[in-house]
Structure formats: C-alpha cells, structure tokens
Scaffold this active site. Structure first.
Site, PDB file in Angstrom:
ATOM      1  N   HIS A 200       0.806  -1.213   0.000  1.00 35.22           N
ATOM      2  CA  HIS A 200       0.000   0.000   0.000  1.00 35.22           C
ATOM      3  C   HIS A 200       0.841   1.265   0.000  1.00 35.22           C
ATOM      4  O   HIS A 200       0.478   2.266  -0.599  1.00 35.22           O
ATOM      5  CB  HIS A 200      -0.933  -0.019   1.209  1.00 35.22           C
ATOM      6  N   ARG A 343     -18.339   1.875 -15.324  1.00 37.26           N
ATOM      7  CA  ARG A 343     -18.411   0.434 -15.058  1.00 37.26           C
ATOM      8  C   ARG A 343     -19.257   0.217 -13.817  1.00 37.26           C
ATOM      9  O   ARG A 343     -19.050   0.876 -12.789  1.00 37.26           O
ATOM     10  CB  ARG A 343     -17.011  -0.138 -14.827  1.00 37.26           C
ATOM     11  N   GLU A 442     -12.763 -10.149 -19.350  1.00 37.90           N
ATOM     12  CA  GLU A 442     -11.660 -10.338 -18.402  1.00 37.90           C
ATOM     13  C   GLU A 442     -11.646 -11.747 -17.829  1.00 37.90           C
ATOM     14  O   GLU A 442     -10.889 -12.053 -16.912  1.00 37.90           O
ATOM     15  CB  GLU A 442     -11.694  -9.275 -17.299  1.00 37.90           C
ATOM     16  N   ASP A 466      -7.270  -8.792 -15.018  1.00 37.97           N
ATOM     17  CA  ASP A 466      -7.894 -10.037 -14.584  1.00 37.97           C
ATOM     18  C   ASP A 466      -7.743 -11.132 -15.637  1.00 37.97           C
ATOM     19  O   ASP A 466      -7.524 -12.285 -15.290  1.00 37.97           O
ATOM     20  CB  ASP A 466      -9.383  -9.804 -14.283  1.00 37.97           C
ATOM     21  N   CYS A 513      -8.660  -1.821 -21.194  1.00 43.04           N
ATOM     22  CA  CYS A 513      -8.447  -0.883 -20.087  1.00 43.04           C
ATOM     23  C   CYS A 513      -7.597  -1.459 -18.960  1.00 43.04           C
ATOM     24  O   CYS A 513      -7.471  -0.846 -17.904  1.00 43.04           O
ATOM     25  CB  CYS A 513      -9.784  -0.383 -19.548  1.00 43.04           C
TER      26      CYS A 513
END
Ligand code: PEP
Ligand code: MG
Length: 591
Positions: A200, A343, A442, A466, A513
């Site tokens: 992170h 999306r 995906e 993915d 994308c």
C-alpha cells in the site's frame, strides 16, 4: 577512523516502485523503542482494563477515519481505501476476545495484555512465507502501534511530518498511514527495507508522484541520518555519498529526459493517430471525480473506465441513487462530447466495503463478486443503474458490466437494465434511450464466447489485469509468482485477438483498459491485434499517444501475425519492445 558520513559511495539495490530521481540529505526514521508498562491487577479492576481497551479501540477508529478522510482529500478514494483494512483489524472479534482473555487469565493491565497479543499475531503473520501476508503484517503493526499509543496516552509521533528541511526518508518500514501524512513539501522521496510493488505504501508513493524504492533488506540499519544520498526510483537504487562521476551521469540522464518531457507536453492537443492514419481512441481510467482534471490535462479522449467501487468504499453507508447521479452527471457534463464509460460495481476480490459484512471466501477473486454480486443485490444494482441512466441525457455516457463470464449473465444484466429503463419511462424521467452497453472481457470464458457476447452488446473492453490472472492462474497480487504474470503469454495474445475479431465481425468496437494499455512497449502489439481503444492511467496517456503517432499499422499487424504464431511470451515481448523502441527511442532511454 573515517567519518562514515564522508566515506565513499555505497549503493543499495531494492525494488523500484515509483519513478523519479531525487537527491538530498537522508533522514533515517527509527521507531522509538516502546516501554510497555506491565503490572498485576486485582480481580475487581479487570473489567476496568477491558473497558480501557474498548475506549482505545473507539479512539483509534476515530483517528483512522480522520487519516482516511485526509488521504481521500489529498490523494484519492483509491488510496484512502487502504485504511478499510485497518478499520477491519479494529473490528476483529479475535482481537477483543484474546486480549480480554489475557487480562482475566494473567490478571494484568491492558497494555501488557495487548502488547503480548499484538507481538504474537505479527510473528505468526511474518513467519508465513508469503509476500501478501507480510504486507498485511505491516498494516497490522500500523494499527496495533496506534492502539498501544492510545492505551498509553501517547500521541503518535511522526518525525516525518515535522521535517524542517527537504529530506530523503529511509525507514525499515513506512506504513501507509505515515506515507499519507508525509510532509509533502520537504519529502523528496523515500526508501524502505521491506515492501513490494503491491504494498500500500508503494501504491501511495505513485499517487503522490514521490520517487520510492522498497525492499532494501536492512539498508536502514547501515545508513545514517545526515548522509547525502541519491534515490533512483527508475532502477531501484539508493546511492549514499554519490561520487562526482555518479552525479554527472545522473545529470546527463536528466538532461536526456528534458526533451522527452517537452515532447510529452506537446501531445496534449494532438490526436492519437498512427502514421498511416488509423485513429485510436486513447482514454483514461479514473477512480473518482477528482481525477477529471488529470484526464483533461494529459489530453485523454474521455474516460475508458470509471471504477465506481470507490464511490462505495471509505464510507459508513451505501451511496444513494441521487448521490451517484450527481457524480455521474458531473463527469458526463464536464467531458461532453467525449465518452465516459461507467463500469458498474466491481466489488470483491481485493476491493471490499468496510460497512457491509460480506462472507469471507477462500478464493475471493473467484468468488461472489462484481456482476454476480450485483445480480443478487438488486436494490444496490437498481440504484446504480438508474443513476447511470439518468446521467446519460448528455448522450456521452456508456455503461459497462464487469466480470461477465458468458451470455447468461449478460442477458440477465441487460434484462434488469431494461426493467429500470421501463421504470424511468413510467416515471417520465429522461435518459438516453440509445445508451451503449458494453461487457468487460476479463474471464477466458468470455473471450472464448466473444462472438455470442458481441451480438448482445455495443462494445467490449478487455480487462487484461484479470484476464491474465485467470488465463494463467497467477494471482495478480502475489509478488512471489509475479514473474509468471506474463501479459505477452501466447495464450493471452490469442484471447485478445479472438475478442477483437469477434467484436469486428459483429460490427462493434473493442477497447482495452487493463494495465497493458499503459505500457508503451506493448502498444505496437495491441494495435496489431486490432484493439480500437486504449484506456490508461491519466498521466501515461501522453507516452502512449507519442508512440501511436510514431507507428504504422502495417508494422503493427506484422508483429501481431508473428505473435500469434510464436510459442514464447518472452520473444513476443522482445519484438514488441524492439518495434516500440525503434519508433520512439526517447521514451525508453531510462529503462
Ligand atoms: C482489469 O481487470 O483489467 C481491469 C481494468 O479492472 P480492475 O483492474 O479494476 O479489475
Ligand atoms: Mg478487472
């Protein structure tokens, strides 16, 4: 004895996680050793100790929410969502039960019991040889040290917040909550002993555009505050006492980059068109409305992916239809006539809501997520679909479903959409009756069934992040198998081609994308495979555009033909890189 600050050049190599070079004085951050009080408590006082734990947890929760709020203002909701994991630690019943048991069993004060619990928990996590879990141990330590500070009435000290002069920060670990609060003016960059590209803190560094190197394995023990250093976030180096020769070389490198920066700025107003006239739509991926500025600044042609999940996380309740409508409408109105692809909710996997108790799953990326979740949680889906439809009156809104695995799901989602369109008609609420609906491709099954899917929607967008993990069975978050995560694997290349061909046969367009779109080395391959639209991180649009403008489709198609007959992902990558480099050598000068 020579002064260690003055001795010769020393180079430490780690993992480059955030691009850029900086030079300055080093400040090594050491965690102050914690003296945890330990004393016996009479039976009658034990309940009071448990109560103090509850209070400290409430206080810690408030502090984390505050940091989260600051981060979402300063950065974006994506970065702030990191703290959802911290909040979950606070709610973990194991924590409260275990510490309470220790207090009662050992008849000790809460600080001592909590310290014992936290040490054991972290040791267990660290002992498991798994990069992802070790990152979670870092999150855990961040939260537990806050709780301990609160139990002991100490205000968390953060040397890094109070920097008096520009510094490169070096630490064993710099947890995300500390990165978020770094003094932006005086922090030149940072380096840590631990960490990975998916940590992170690394994600946060990229958002802040702070050069950063992680995984330096013990360097923080060998480097002293006050030394002069050069941090190279392109190659993952920290160079202490850089020699004149090194400084000269880096100076040369930066001079070499200057014309490139200039060229990239020129890209803003130019179209993404190849030398032989093929127009590519080059759009941007965004997570929140605040990213709009960057979309415009970097010259993207609209939004190719709005990850709406970030409207749902970092908050205590679900966003209402009206709230969502306002956001979608603003986005569409500001970018009109450029397209905005919204999306629908892609929750699950590594994105979760702090306030909704979703079941824990063995394989969350293969679990109850995205469209599967929305088709069952109908009220939530209804609010989102109605909000998108209502925002579509500007006629530049497109709607896209994530994680479609086959025609059954797409048919169901479309039927639900028709239901809500009928509702709006009955309520006399306007929307764009011709709103385009697309499916993300995906999942390998979707790519293989792309011909049937293409007859049921108006566009595709390949979600290669993915698609790669599912095709190759390689967890996209797992550093340990990152070398197996191969975007140019022949199987992935074929799935992309299959999808683009199926789209074109049905007369619809095919975008991409995933992160592959942001890598200029892969642009020739993707163009050759027939992708019509690329959607990248806003700041990477100029690089990809520069390359598109230097390519011609004939070469790109020849490359794709080669790739489709090649057995080696490495060779495919090398060929695409070679073509990209020959077209725009300046783009790759530092790689
Ligand atoms: C993808 O999977 O490639 C994608 C763009 O979606 P996300 O990264 O949000 O899963
Ligand atoms: Mg995805």
């Amino acid at each position: 004895m020579s002064d260690p600050l003055q001795s010769g050049e020393r180079v430490y190599k780690g993992i480059a996680v955030s691009a850029g070079v900086c030079r300055g004085k080093v400040l090594v951050l050491h965690k102050a050793a914690v003296e945890v009080p330990h004393y016996g408590v009479e039976e009658s006082g034990l309940a009071g100790q448990v109560e103090r734990l509850q209070q400290a947890l409430v206080e810690t929760r408030q502090q984390i929410l505050e940091v989260q709020h600051q981060v979402s203002q300063a950065l974006n909701a994506n970065d702030a969502s990191i703290f959802d994991a911290h909040l979950l630690v606070l709610e973990d019943p194991t924590l409260i039960d275990s510490v309470t048991n220790l207090i009662y069993e050992k008849k000790i004060n809460v600080e001592a019991a909590f310290h014992e619990f936290a040490e054991k928990y972290q040791q267990t996590l660290r002992a498991i040889n798994d990069a992802y879990l070790q990152e979670r141990a870092t999150d855990m330590r961040d939260v537990t040290s806050r709780i301990l500070d609160n139990l002991m009435g100490r205000r968390p000290q953060n040397e890094a917040q109070a920097l008096a002069e520009p510094c490169i920060l070096i630490a064993e670990d710099l947890p995300p909550s500390e990165v978020a609060l770094l003094n932006r003016k005086n922090t030149l960059g940072f380096a840590t002993d631990v960490g990975s590209k998916t940590s992170h803190s690394a994600i946060m560094a990229r958002s802040l555009q702070l050069p950063a190197v992680v995984g330096l394995q013990g360097a923080s023990q060998k480097i002293q505050s006050g030394a002069t250093a050069l941090l190279d976030g392109y190659s993952g180096l920290i160079i202490i006492n850089p020699s004149d020769q090194t400084l000269f070389e880096y100076g040369q490198m930066s001079r070499r980059r200057a014309p490139l920066e200039e060229k990239l700025r020129e890209m803003q107003l130019l179209p993404a068109v190849t030398l032989d006239g093929k127009q590519i739509v080059l759009s941007a991926n965004i997570e929140q409305i605040g990213d709009l500025e960057a979309v415009k600044f970097h010259g993207a042609e609209g939004v190719g992916l709005f990850r709406t999940e970030y409207l749902f996380i970092n908050r205590e309740s679900l966003p209402t239809e009206e709230e969502q409508f306002q956001v979608y409408r603003q986005l569409a109105a500001e970018l009109k006539p450029q397209p905005v692809i919204i999306r629908t909710l892609d929750l699950g996997g590594d994105k979760f809501l702090s306030h909704l108790k979703l079941p824990l799953e063995m394989n969350p990326f293969l679990g109850w997520r995205a469209i599967r979740f929305c088709l069952e949680e109908r009220e939530m889906f209804r609010a989102q679909l109605r909000a998108i439809l209502r925002a579509s009156t500007t006629e530049n809104v497109k709607l896209m479903y994530p994680m479609i695995s086959g025609v059954g799901e797409l048919d169901q989602a479309n039927a639900v959409l028709e239901e809500y369109k009928a509702e709006l008609r009955a309520e006399k609420i306007p929307f764009d009756a011709k709103i385009a609906v697309g499916a993300m491709i995906e999942i390998p099954s979707a790519a293989l069934a792309a011909d049937a899917l293409a007859r049921r929607c108006q566009f595709f967008s390949l979600g290669t992040n993915d698609l790669i993990q599912y095709s190759l069975a390689v967890d996209r978050l797992n550093e340990r198998i990152a070398h197996l995560y191969e975007p140019t694997h022949p199987a992935v290349v074929r799935l992309i081609k299959l999808t683009a061909d199926a789209a074109h046969t049905a007369g619809i367009w095919c975008g991409l994308c995933g992160e592959m779109a942001s890598d200029p080395a892969l642009t020739p391959l993707l163009l050759g495979l027939g992708v019509d639209e690329l959607s990248t991180a806003p700041s990477l649009v100029p690089q990809v555009k520069l390359l598109i403008r230097r390519l011609n489709m004939q070469q790109a198609k020849a490359l794709a033909d080669f790739a489709l007959n090649c057995e080696s992902g490495k060779e495919i990558l090398e060929r695409s890189q070679a073509l990209a480099k020959s077209a725009a050598p300046g783009l790759f000068a530092n790689s």
